[in-house]
Design an enzyme around this catalytic site. Sequence first.
Site, PDB file in Angstrom:
ATOM      1  N   SER A 564       0.848  -1.185   0.000  1.00 19.47           N
ATOM      2  CA  SER A 564       0.000   0.000   0.000  1.00 19.47           C
ATOM      3  C   SER A 564       0.892   1.246   0.000  1.00 19.47           C
ATOM      4  O   SER A 564       1.692   1.424  -0.917  1.00 19.47           O
ATOM      5  CB  SER A 564      -0.948  -0.031   1.197  1.00 19.47           C
ATOM      6  OG  SER A 564      -1.983   0.906   1.044  1.00 19.47           O
ATOM      7  N   ASP A 645      -8.711  -5.087  -5.947  1.00 13.15           N
ATOM      8  CA  ASP A 645      -8.197  -3.960  -5.179  1.00 13.15           C
ATOM      9  C   ASP A 645      -8.701  -2.674  -5.819  1.00 13.15           C
ATOM     10  O   ASP A 645      -8.142  -2.183  -6.792  1.00 13.15           O
ATOM     11  CB  ASP A 645      -6.669  -3.982  -5.155  1.00 13.15           C
ATOM     12  CG  ASP A 645      -6.084  -2.897  -4.265  1.00 13.15           C
ATOM     13  OD1 ASP A 645      -6.867  -2.097  -3.709  1.00 13.15           O
ATOM     14  OD2 ASP A 645      -4.856  -2.845  -4.117  1.00 13.15           O
ATOM     15  N   HIS A 677      -7.341  -5.552  -1.511  1.00 12.64           N
ATOM     16  CA  HIS A 677      -6.107  -4.890  -1.081  1.00 12.64           C
ATOM     17  C   HIS A 677      -5.268  -5.814  -0.198  1.00 12.64           C
ATOM     18  O   HIS A 677      -4.088  -5.559   0.004  1.00 12.64           O
ATOM     19  CB  HIS A 677      -6.477  -3.609  -0.326  1.00 12.64           C
ATOM     20  CG  HIS A 677      -5.397  -2.573  -0.282  1.00 12.64           C
ATOM     21  ND1 HIS A 677      -4.736  -2.106  -1.396  1.00 12.64           N
ATOM     22  CD2 HIS A 677      -4.844  -1.897   0.765  1.00 12.64           C
ATOM     23  CE1 HIS A 677      -3.846  -1.196  -1.044  1.00 12.64           C
ATOM     24  NE2 HIS A 677      -3.876  -1.056   0.263  1.00 12.64           N
TER      25      HIS A 677
END
Length: 718
Positions: A564, A645, A677
């Site tokens: 991320s 995602d 994600h």
Amino acid sequence: MTLTATKFTPEVMLSAPRRSPAEPNPSGKLAVFTASSYSFDDHKKTSQIRILDIDSGDSTTLVEESGTSDPVWLEDDEILHLKSGDNGSTTLVVRHVNSAEAASYEAGSIKAPISNVKVKKLANGTIAFACSALATPDGQLCNPETEKKPQSSAKVYTTLFVRHWDAWNTENCSSIFYGVLDHKDGKYSLRGDLVNALAGTRLSSPVPPFGGTGDFDIGPSGLVFVAKDPELNPALYTKTDLYYIPLKTFTEPTPPSPQMVKTPGLDGYSNNPVFSHCGHKVAFTRMRSNQYESDKTRLLLVPDITNPDKTEEFYATADGVGRWDSRPDAILWSHDDAKLYTTAEHRARTLIFQLPSTPSQATALPTPIPIPDGSVASFTHASSSSSSSSTQDGGGLFITTTSLIDNSCYSITHPSTSTNKLISSASKQGKTFGLSRSSIDSITFRGGAGGSDYDVHALVVRPSTFTTPTKKKYPLCMLIHGGPQGAWQDAWSSRWNPAVLAEQGYVVVCPNPTGSTGYGMALQDGIRGEWGGRPYNDLVACFEWVVENMPEVDGERAVALGASYGGFMINWIQGHPLGRKFKALVCHDGVFSTLNQWCTEELFFPIHDFEGALFENRAAYEKWDPARFVNEWATPQLIIHSELDYRLPITEGLAAFNVLQAKKVPSKLLMFPDENHWVLKHENSLVWHREVLGWINKYSGIEDEQKLAEQVEGLKVE
């Protein structure tokens, strides 16, 4: 459900039993929890509801059946749990926990999936029941399995917020439903149909995608819940308000209109509403900014819930900053309602703090109460009555913790005496994994570049075989956390577990640089407008400090991994001098170009962190764009991304991979079509770990060491 391993591997971690927080019964003698485990031999998941004997620490299986969930206590010897059925239906099952055969019966059936059950015994002898479920636009229970399917798959939108996390938004929304359980002839039964508390209000709760039981509470006089402001677009604003619905019997067929709790000057997220035991007061948290998802939470009190126009803030200051530089989270009232307990992050741990329940009496800043190693995942009272113990804190607090070596630990702590009693550890405090606290350490170094006036803290995890003094040098493995407003904690993770990496033969360093939570708001807020600035400099300082001050670390064989925001930083490092210090990089769901941040769903995030919208402050997005520096990319890199995602679309991973391949930089793409994600499915996670470990081991030289060790072992066997 025990597992013993000689070495902590991905297979061991992923197949180990996973326990939920445990909930004690009213007397404090038993606790109920759920446990699940996965077999890579059978490729199946096993789910159980278990009963813990708090005195002995032993637990027994009450039910082992797929589709069972949400156990809650009705009586000292009875629980209610959900059982999913055919066509999306749900059955309410009541079980006697002391019965040798675990006698059970149905207390009701609901023709839709429900979750997040809460119950509350009322003065008239009935039990108030509340849960969450999807509701249709007209307020009816929604069953996705039986609702009519359209002939076309087309989706048409005319406003922002078309998808969230891993799903495209529909007209159906999350809602809270209520009812009562009657007790007659020794059995409980659900009276009539559940009522949608939010029907016709335009409000939705729990708040997706992660809202749960912490978003609402039951009191003797009704419901409190948090919900997004329907007048503000949820893609652009974080504002959630606290509402109160007065209910006398929980049988009202048409609930009164929700009353909004007023909090002048605070317009951000509201969370964690909890009724006092007397039922007249409510404590909750709220943020000030309506476009900053990680703003500092403030602890608030509603002195009289029937007057929601009046609230009081703990540790308030005239400038609105607040005296307590922490972010309170989960809340618990003491038995006599005189004190509040709340969790908050503090230097890589989540701890419990105690304070008076009246803001005017909360003059001294709270300090953490002693707890076992690790971080608090959940906490409650050890029994429902203060008379169950002679101690001032009424039997103490029953807490669930995790740590870097322990995936689940149940303990009782007594704030008045600062004593802790271990009840049960799923991994015998790491021993069944071959792990121990001696492998865990931390370091502190000066952050930033030249003359910085702040310190940065990092966790360190060494291999279980590490001893001092040692002549052996271990490759450095640097982990970069996501968020960016997040932190590595002394807490368990089955997605990013430093011990799994350390057991491969690395010294794992987990820095909490600028942007990290748990070290005060100045360090956290310092990342705004500085995505590739201060945090990058902190990581450079970390690398240099480790190489200079930890002789057991081999900086020439270092690797770095991040997801991320951590994935953004991997791509940023790739284009900057620090990137040449690493032998290999791993980027999971990372940002390729900050100019693409408006492909995300929660747009308030880039608006805050880049100080404006893309069309208002394009220069801020361009300044920290990793794609500007692709001409410098040269370090071997593994790219991981998933098609579901929607926070960081898969094109970010594809673009990075395409650049690496076109530049002939050694690279690999790992893609999951059915993950978001996070990689959550056991089999996918095992592939993830094998690919990640294979990649970094190849370039750090550990792969060669492992092959040599296998050859030596083979010679010994022969």
